[in-house]
Design a protein around this motif. Structure first.
Motif, mmCIF file in Angstrom:
data_model
loop_
_atom_site.group_PDB
_atom_site.id
_atom_site.type_symbol
_atom_site.label_atom_id
_atom_site.label_comp_id
_atom_site.label_asym_id
_atom_site.label_seq_id
_atom_site.Cartn_x
_atom_site.Cartn_y
_atom_site.Cartn_z
ATOM 1 N N ASP A 64 0.355 -1.005 0.628
ATOM 2 C CA ASP A 64 -0.360 -0.425 0.770
ATOM 3 C C ASP A 64 0.745 1.075 0.268
ATOM 4 N N CYS A 65 2.440 1.579 -0.249
ATOM 5 C CA CYS A 65 3.330 2.037 0.190
ATOM 6 C C CYS A 65 3.345 2.752 -1.859
ATOM 7 N N ASP A 66 2.804 4.416 -2.203
ATOM 8 C CA ASP A 66 3.896 4.524 -2.969
ATOM 9 C C ASP A 66 5.705 4.204 -2.813
ATOM 10 N N SER A 67 6.419 3.758 -3.437
ATOM 11 C CA SER A 67 8.056 3.901 -3.603
ATOM 12 C C SER A 67 8.321 4.479 -4.090
ATOM 13 N N THR A 68 7.416 5.247 -5.149
ATOM 14 C CA THR A 68 7.867 6.875 -5.631
ATOM 15 C C THR A 68 7.877 7.768 -5.069
ATOM 16 N N LEU A 69 7.167 7.820 -3.957
ATOM 17 C CA LEU A 69 6.796 8.660 -2.832
ATOM 18 C C LEU A 69 7.431 9.125 -1.264
ATOM 19 N N SER A 70 7.566 7.655 -1.946
ATOM 20 C CA SER A 70 8.279 7.619 0.226
ATOM 21 C C SER A 70 9.069 6.485 0.183
ATOM 22 N N LYS A 71 10.720 6.850 0.561
ATOM 23 C CA LYS A 71 12.020 5.522 0.841
ATOM 24 C C LYS A 71 11.576 5.523 2.116
ATOM 25 N N ASP A 72 10.165 5.247 2.846
ATOM 26 C CA ASP A 72 9.899 3.695 3.501
ATOM 27 C C ASP A 72 8.961 3.008 3.362
ATOM 28 N N CYS A 73 8.903 2.350 1.920
ATOM 29 C CA CYS A 73 7.941 1.426 1.786
ATOM 30 C C CYS A 73 9.004 0.402 2.161
ATOM 31 N N ARG A 74 10.011 0.216 2.378
ATOM 32 C CA ARG A 74 10.536 -1.095 2.436
ATOM 33 C C ARG A 74 10.550 -2.101 3.461
ATOM 34 N N ILE A 75 9.449 -3.220 3.676
ATOM 35 C CA ILE A 75 9.411 -4.062 4.782
ATOM 36 C C ILE A 75 10.945 -4.374 5.653
ATOM 37 N N VAL A 76 10.621 -5.731 4.436
ATOM 38 C CA VAL A 76 11.892 -6.922 4.389
ATOM 39 C C VAL A 76 13.552 -6.613 3.308
ATOM 40 N N ASP A 77 14.551 -6.671 4.192
ATOM 41 C CA ASP A 77 15.459 -6.131 3.189
ATOM 42 C C ASP A 77 16.863 -7.926 3.846
ATOM 43 N N ILE A 78 16.626 -8.564 2.588
ATOM 44 C CA ILE A 78 17.425 -10.196 3.397
ATOM 45 C C ILE A 78 18.738 -10.097 2.170
ATOM 46 N N THR A 79 19.705 -10.168 2.379
ATOM 47 C CA THR A 79 20.607 -10.870 1.913
ATOM 48 C C THR A 79 21.815 -11.673 2.597
ATOM 49 N N TYR A 80 22.258 -12.391 1.998
ATOM 50 C CA TYR A 80 23.501 -13.104 2.404
ATOM 51 C C TYR A 80 23.656 -14.233 1.273
ATOM 52 N N PRO A 81 24.868 -15.048 1.512
ATOM 53 C CA PRO A 81 25.668 -15.671 1.094
ATOM 54 C C PRO A 81 25.457 -16.560 0.600
ATOM 55 N N GLU A 82 24.934 -17.149 -0.873
ATOM 56 C CA GLU A 82 25.536 -18.277 -1.061
ATOM 57 C C GLU A 82 26.628 -19.170 -1.585
ATOM 58 N N PHE A 83 26.896 -20.888 -1.121
ATOM 59 C CA PHE A 83 28.269 -20.884 -1.185
ATOM 60 C C PHE A 83 28.303 -21.754 -2.472
ATOM 61 N N GLU A 84 29.201 -22.292 -3.001
ATOM 62 C CA GLU A 84 29.322 -23.212 -4.261
ATOM 63 C C GLU A 84 29.348 -24.770 -3.191
ATOM 64 N N ASN A 85 29.380 -25.421 -4.061
ATOM 65 C CA ASN A 85 29.402 -27.226 -3.097
ATOM 66 C C ASN A 85 29.840 -27.247 -1.626
ATOM 67 N N GLN A 86 28.413 -26.683 -0.624
ATOM 68 C CA GLN A 86 29.185 -26.603 0.789
ATOM 69 C C GLN A 86 27.820 -26.748 1.201
ATOM 70 N N PRO A 87 26.426 -27.479 1.387
ATOM 71 C CA PRO A 87 25.416 -27.537 1.209
ATOM 72 C C PRO A 87 25.147 -27.383 2.709
ATOM 73 N N ALA A 88 25.943 -27.747 3.445
ATOM 74 C CA ALA A 88 25.536 -27.822 4.941
ATOM 75 C C ALA A 88 25.966 -26.338 5.778
ATOM 76 N N LEU A 89 27.110 -25.588 5.106
ATOM 77 C CA LEU A 89 26.829 -24.373 5.090
ATOM 78 C C LEU A 89 25.623 -23.593 4.894
ATOM 79 N N ASN A 90 25.440 -23.704 3.787
ATOM 80 C CA ASN A 90 24.073 -23.160 3.029
ATOM 81 C C ASN A 90 22.648 -22.973 3.762
ATOM 82 N N ASP A 91 23.058 -24.860 4.510
ATOM 83 C CA ASP A 91 22.038 -24.854 6.099
ATOM 84 C C ASP A 91 21.833 -23.889 6.934
ATOM 85 N N SER A 92 23.173 -23.937 7.342
ATOM 86 C CA SER A 92 23.676 -23.136 8.920
ATOM 87 C C SER A 92 23.088 -21.570 8.533
ATOM 88 N N ILE A 93 23.335 -21.280 7.740
ATOM 89 C CA ILE A 93 23.311 -19.160 7.295
ATOM 90 C C ILE A 93 21.878 -19.594 7.294
#
Length: 266
Positions: A48-77
């Motif tokens: 319900d928020c117009d991001s062109t008018l407000s900078k406060d529209c962001r609800i979720v912002d998640i970033t994380y690494p995903e490793f190649e050939n390390q499924p157990a590490l990715n699961d832990s993350i």
């Protein structure tokens, strides 16, 4: 880990914490990379928020690494990120958790006490080192409609050869954990400006007895423990860091372990 800490951690994650803006997530240096990974991102805006008018529209912002050939590490993350938002619902992935969070926010918007308060779920997982030891830091902020939001920092120490998390017991000689706690308490008391005989009643330690938690990072200088908000002090006191230099515990450490290259180089 004390029962009190588990209760406080749960209270923090469940609490509906005036509409404050997310705290600034800090920047960390990254060592030369040796393992291949890509950065994944999950972003959700208020519908319900117009991001062109407000900078406060962001609800979720998640970033994380995903490793190649390390499924157990990715699961832990993924498991670590999912602990940010703990409810009675068990989620199978970070994406599922985000959808659950957004659904709860939509329900909250129909509440009479909504008052245009906006949920926030922000998390960034950074690779701090990536060679003989893979170290990661997850820094998160959550706001679910109450007096204030809360932040949480957690670490992962990973052995890329053994493909498993490195525990404190993996690097200590047998039967030396109690000695580690004695040394840690001396450092803690010095940092806090209290004597060796002063009671610890102003802290949230169970039975007023000092105890190390399970949130630590193996750094080039030593083992850094971090107590989050509400864990051993009131929210207003923020986090507490405790660095145990390798020089102070060298006789407790195994000569060969996944972190031995850190303290033998000192």
């Amino acid at each position: 880990m004390s029962k009190l800490f588990l209760f406080l951690a749960a209270a923090f994650l469940f609490c509906s914490c005036s509409n404050s803006k997310p705290t600034q997530l800090s920047q960390d240096s990254v060592n030369t990379d040796t393992a291949v990974y890509s950065i994944k991102s999950i972003i959700e805006n208020d519908e319900d928020c117009d991001s062109t008018l407000s900078k406060d529209c962001r609800i979720v912002d998640i970033t994380y690494p995903e490793f190649e050939n390390q499924p157990a590490l990715n699961d832990s993350i993924n498991e670590r990120i999912q602990k940010i938002y703990t409810t009675e619902t068990s989620y199978g992935s970070v994406s599922d958790m985000v959808q659950g969070f957004m659904a709860d926010y939509r329900n909250f918007k129909t509440d009479l006490n909504f008052n245009n308060r906006v949920y926030n779920l922000m998390s960034k997982t950074r690779v701090l080192s990536n060679d003989q030891l893979v170290s990661l830091k997850t820094e998160s902020y959550i706001y679910t409609g109450g007096a204030h939001g809360g932040s949480f920092v957690a670490f992962i120490n990973w052995d890329p050869q053994a493909r498993k998390q490195i525990s404190i017991q993996d690097v200590l000689k047998p039967d030396t954990y109690d000695s580690l706690q004695v040394i840690a308490e001396k450092i803690f008391r010095k940092n806090e400006g209290i004597s060796s005989t002063d009671p610890l009643k102003q802290y949230f330690f169970e039975d007023n007895t000092f105890v190390l938690n399970e949130n630590y990072l193996f750094t080039p200088e030593g083992i850094k423990y971090l107590y989050n908000e509400y864990e051993i002090k009131p929210y207003s006191s923020g986090r507490t860091e405790l660095l145990i230099p390798y020089d102070s515990i060298r006789n407790l450490l195994k000569p060969k372990s996944a972190i031995s290259h850190l303290f033998t180089a000192n």
